[in-house]
Design a protein around this motif. Structure first.
Motif, PDB file in Angstrom:
ATOM      1  N   PHE A   1     -27.654  -9.745  14.833  1.00 38.21           N
ATOM      2  CA  PHE A   1     -28.894  -8.984  14.664  1.00 38.21           C
ATOM      3  C   PHE A   1     -29.580  -9.389  13.370  1.00 38.21           C
ATOM      4  N   SER A   2     -30.900  -9.450  13.422  1.00 38.34           N
ATOM      5  CA  SER A   2     -31.715  -9.624  12.223  1.00 38.34           C
ATOM      6  C   SER A   2     -32.977  -8.806  12.403  1.00 38.34           C
ATOM      7  N   ILE A   3     -33.573  -8.376  11.294  1.00 38.95           N
ATOM      8  CA  ILE A   3     -34.736  -7.489  11.382  1.00 38.95           C
ATOM      9  C   ILE A   3     -36.015  -8.252  11.669  1.00 38.95           C
ATOM     10  N   ALA A   4     -35.974  -9.581  11.548  1.00 40.03           N
ATOM     11  CA  ALA A   4     -37.134 -10.420  11.851  1.00 40.03           C
ATOM     12  C   ALA A   4     -36.664 -11.851  12.036  1.00 40.03           C
ATOM     13  N   PRO A   5     -37.451 -12.684  12.716  1.00 39.09           N
ATOM     14  CA  PRO A   5     -37.020 -14.076  12.944  1.00 39.09           C
ATOM     15  C   PRO A   5     -36.781 -14.856  11.659  1.00 39.09           C
TER      16      PRO A   5
ATOM     17  N   ILE B   1     -32.186  -2.205   0.583  1.00 41.46           N
ATOM     18  CA  ILE B   1     -31.109  -1.290   1.001  1.00 41.46           C
ATOM     19  C   ILE B   1     -31.415  -0.668   2.355  1.00 41.46           C
ATOM     20  N   SER B   2     -32.656  -0.275   2.581  1.00 43.33           N
ATOM     21  CA  SER B   2     -33.024   0.346   3.855  1.00 43.33           C
ATOM     22  C   SER B   2     -32.799  -0.610   5.020  1.00 43.33           C
ATOM     23  N   ASP B   3     -33.206  -1.865   4.847  1.00 44.31           N
ATOM     24  CA  ASP B   3     -33.009  -2.844   5.910  1.00 44.31           C
ATOM     25  C   ASP B   3     -31.529  -3.107   6.149  1.00 44.31           C
ATOM     26  N   LYS B   4     -30.732  -3.118   5.091  1.00 46.69           N
ATOM     27  CA  LYS B   4     -29.289  -3.320   5.242  1.00 46.69           C
ATOM     28  C   LYS B   4     -28.674  -2.203   6.077  1.00 46.69           C
ATOM     29  N   ASN B   5     -29.124  -0.982   5.852  1.00 47.00           N
ATOM     30  CA  ASN B   5     -28.594   0.147   6.624  1.00 47.00           C
ATOM     31  C   ASN B   5     -29.021   0.071   8.091  1.00 47.00           C
ATOM     32  N   ILE B   6     -30.253  -0.380   8.329  1.00 48.09           N
ATOM     33  CA  ILE B   6     -30.711  -0.552   9.712  1.00 48.09           C
ATOM     34  C   ILE B   6     -29.867  -1.616  10.413  1.00 48.09           C
ATOM     35  N   ILE B   7     -29.615  -2.726   9.721  1.00 48.69           N
ATOM     36  CA  ILE B   7     -28.767  -3.780  10.277  1.00 48.69           C
ATOM     37  C   ILE B   7     -27.361  -3.243  10.555  1.00 48.69           C
ATOM     38  N   LYS B   8     -26.850  -2.433   9.635  1.00 54.38           N
ATOM     39  CA  LYS B   8     -25.514  -1.865   9.791  1.00 54.38           C
ATOM     40  C   LYS B   8     -25.444  -0.961  11.017  1.00 54.38           C
TER      41      LYS B   8
ATOM     42  N   VAL C   1     -39.013  -1.210  12.566  1.00 51.37           N
ATOM     43  CA  VAL C   1     -38.827  -2.661  12.544  1.00 51.37           C
ATOM     44  C   VAL C   1     -39.719  -3.253  13.628  1.00 51.37           C
ATOM     45  N   LYS C   2     -40.620  -4.143  13.243  1.00 53.53           N
ATOM     46  CA  LYS C   2     -41.650  -4.617  14.160  1.00 53.53           C
ATOM     47  C   LYS C   2     -41.136  -5.649  15.162  1.00 53.53           C
ATOM     48  N   ASN C   3     -40.277  -6.552  14.703  1.00 59.76           N
ATOM     49  CA  ASN C   3     -39.843  -7.646  15.581  1.00 59.76           C
ATOM     50  C   ASN C   3     -38.333  -7.881  15.439  1.00 59.76           C
ATOM     51  N   PRO C   4     -37.517  -6.932  15.893  1.00 55.21           N
ATOM     52  CA  PRO C   4     -36.054  -7.086  15.753  1.00 55.21           C
ATOM     53  C   PRO C   4     -35.521  -8.200  16.648  1.00 55.21           C
ATOM     54  N   GLN C   5     -34.490  -8.868  16.160  1.00 55.46           N
ATOM     55  CA  GLN C   5     -33.877  -9.971  16.904  1.00 55.46           C
ATOM     56  C   GLN C   5     -32.404  -9.638  17.137  1.00 55.46           C
ATOM     57  N   SER C   6     -32.042  -9.403  18.375  1.00 49.62           N
ATOM     58  CA  SER C   6     -30.660  -9.085  18.721  1.00 49.62           C
ATOM     59  C   SER C   6     -30.143 -10.084  19.742  1.00 49.62           C
ATOM     60  N   TYR C   7     -28.875 -10.391  19.624  1.00 53.27           N
ATOM     61  CA  TYR C   7     -28.250 -11.336  20.557  1.00 53.27           C
ATOM     62  C   TYR C   7     -26.791 -10.941  20.719  1.00 53.27           C
ATOM     63  N   ALA C   8     -26.385 -10.709  21.950  1.00 48.69           N
ATOM     64  CA  ALA C   8     -25.022 -10.255  22.218  1.00 48.69           C
ATOM     65  C   ALA C   8     -24.352 -11.164  23.232  1.00 48.69           C
ATOM     66  N   THR C   9     -23.101 -11.443  23.001  1.00 49.25           N
ATOM     67  CA  THR C   9     -22.229 -12.114  23.966  1.00 49.25           C
ATOM     68  C   THR C   9     -20.970 -11.276  24.076  1.00 49.25           C
ATOM     69  N   PRO C  10     -20.104 -11.553  25.040  1.00 51.94           N
ATOM     70  CA  PRO C  10     -18.874 -10.752  25.137  1.00 51.94           C
ATOM     71  C   PRO C  10     -17.975 -10.822  23.901  1.00 51.94           C
ATOM     72  N   THR C  11     -18.152 -11.822  23.042  1.00 53.30           N
ATOM     73  CA  THR C  11     -17.268 -11.986  21.881  1.00 53.30           C
ATOM     74  C   THR C  11     -17.957 -11.793  20.540  1.00 53.30           C
TER      75      THR C  11
ATOM     76  N   ILE D   1     -33.121   1.114  18.565  1.00 48.53           N
ATOM     77  CA  ILE D   1     -32.764   1.744  17.292  1.00 48.53           C
ATOM     78  C   ILE D   1     -33.594   1.152  16.162  1.00 48.53           C
ATOM     79  N   ALA D   2     -33.705  -0.174  16.138  1.00 51.45           N
ATOM     80  CA  ALA D   2     -34.480  -0.825  15.089  1.00 51.45           C
ATOM     81  C   ALA D   2     -35.952  -0.425  15.156  1.00 51.45           C
ATOM     82  N   ALA D   3     -36.504  -0.361  16.359  1.00 47.99           N
ATOM     83  CA  ALA D   3     -37.906   0.026  16.517  1.00 47.99           C
ATOM     84  C   ALA D   3     -38.156   1.451  16.036  1.00 47.99           C
ATOM     85  N   ALA D   4     -37.167   2.325  16.210  1.00 47.64           N
ATOM     86  CA  ALA D   4     -37.311   3.702  15.751  1.00 47.64           C
ATOM     87  C   ALA D   4     -37.400   3.789  14.232  1.00 47.64           C
ATOM     88  N   PHE D   5     -36.855   2.797  13.536  1.00 51.00           N
ATOM     89  CA  PHE D   5     -36.942   2.739  12.075  1.00 51.00           C
ATOM     90  C   PHE D   5     -38.052   1.791  11.614  1.00 51.00           C
TER      91      PHE D   5
END
Length: 251
Positions: free
Chosen positions: A59-63, A6-13, A45-55, A39-43
């Protein structure tokens, strides 16, 4: 595949919601990814994975964990929301907000309308159009025609964008109206120079922020986002130029 508690789900959210708000408000993709990672590091999360495009934003909390994504269907320019999300991010990093408080604040930011009303935006566009006429070497005789033309042109863009929901068509239609008004005002001797009035009136439509973001993303190594934003800005500029060209071709 690992289960997500649940905690990880809230971080992802939180991370996805923050990224979604920022992308919809016109932020650069590298800024979005950096905010999500902070934000993830503040909670813890050791190795957060984020990827953004214009559309989209992913995000995932680890690879090795599942990736979650949110689709971005509409983008605008709202630097106020970007600033508010950055404030929430800093509060999270400082340990001043819990997960639940952060989610609540981000939902409040997402629900807020634009900081300035539509009438305020139209008035600002009208005044900017008139000032651009003087900046580009026009005369004070064209100040008022450009003021009226720019305000009506920007209002028509907002109207067509709401009705058609296709930004390129709305900007094309708005530039056609701007061209018609400029020619009409000069024809009745209310304005002096058609080109100066048109140049001033279309300036609020020019995609200045997308061009800037495209260059910044390219410089930051985000090639996909930079190229797509650059193409979007190019299409917008083409639509504006085509609308004005139609009027000159007809007259």
């Amino acid at each position: 595949m690992e289960d997500i508690n649940i905690s990880d789900k809230n971080i992802i959210k939180i991370c996805l919601l923050a990224g979604q708000i920022m992308l919809q408000s016109g932020a650069e993709t590298h800024r979005v990814e950096d905010t999500m990672n902070r934000i993830a590091a503040a909670f813890d999360v050791k190795n957060p994975q984020s990827y953004a495009t214009p559309t989209s934003v992913q995000f995932s909390i680890a690879p090795e964990t599942p990736s979650h994504a949110t689709r971005i269907t509409k983008r605008t320019t709202d630097l106020y929301k970007i600033t508010k999300v950055n404030q929430v991010s800093r509060q999270i990093a400082a340990g001043l907000l819990t997960i639940d408080d952060a989610i609540h604040k981000l939902h409040q930011i997402a629900k807020k309308e634009m900081f300035f009303s539509i009438w305020m935006q139209i008035a600002a566009a009208a005044l900017a159009s008139a000032c651009f006429v003087i900046m580009f070497g026009g005369t004070w005789f064209d100040f008022l025609p450009a003021f009226i033309t720019g305000g009506i042109g920007f209002a028509s863009m907002l109207f067509f964008e709401r009705v058609l929901e296709i930004r390129f068509i709305s900007e094309f239609s708005a530039s056609v109206i701007i061209g018609l008004l400029a020619v009409f005002f000069v024809y009745i001797s209310f304005g002096l120079e058609v080109d100066k009035i048109i140049i001033g009136a279309v300036m609020p439509l020019v995609p200045g922020l997308p061009i800037t973001n495209a260059v910044r993303d390219l410089m930051a190594g985000h090639l996909v986002a930079g190229l797509s934003k650059g193409v979007e800005a190019l299409l917008t500029a083409t639509a504006i130029g085509a609308g004005v060209a139609v009027i000159f071709a007809l007259v």
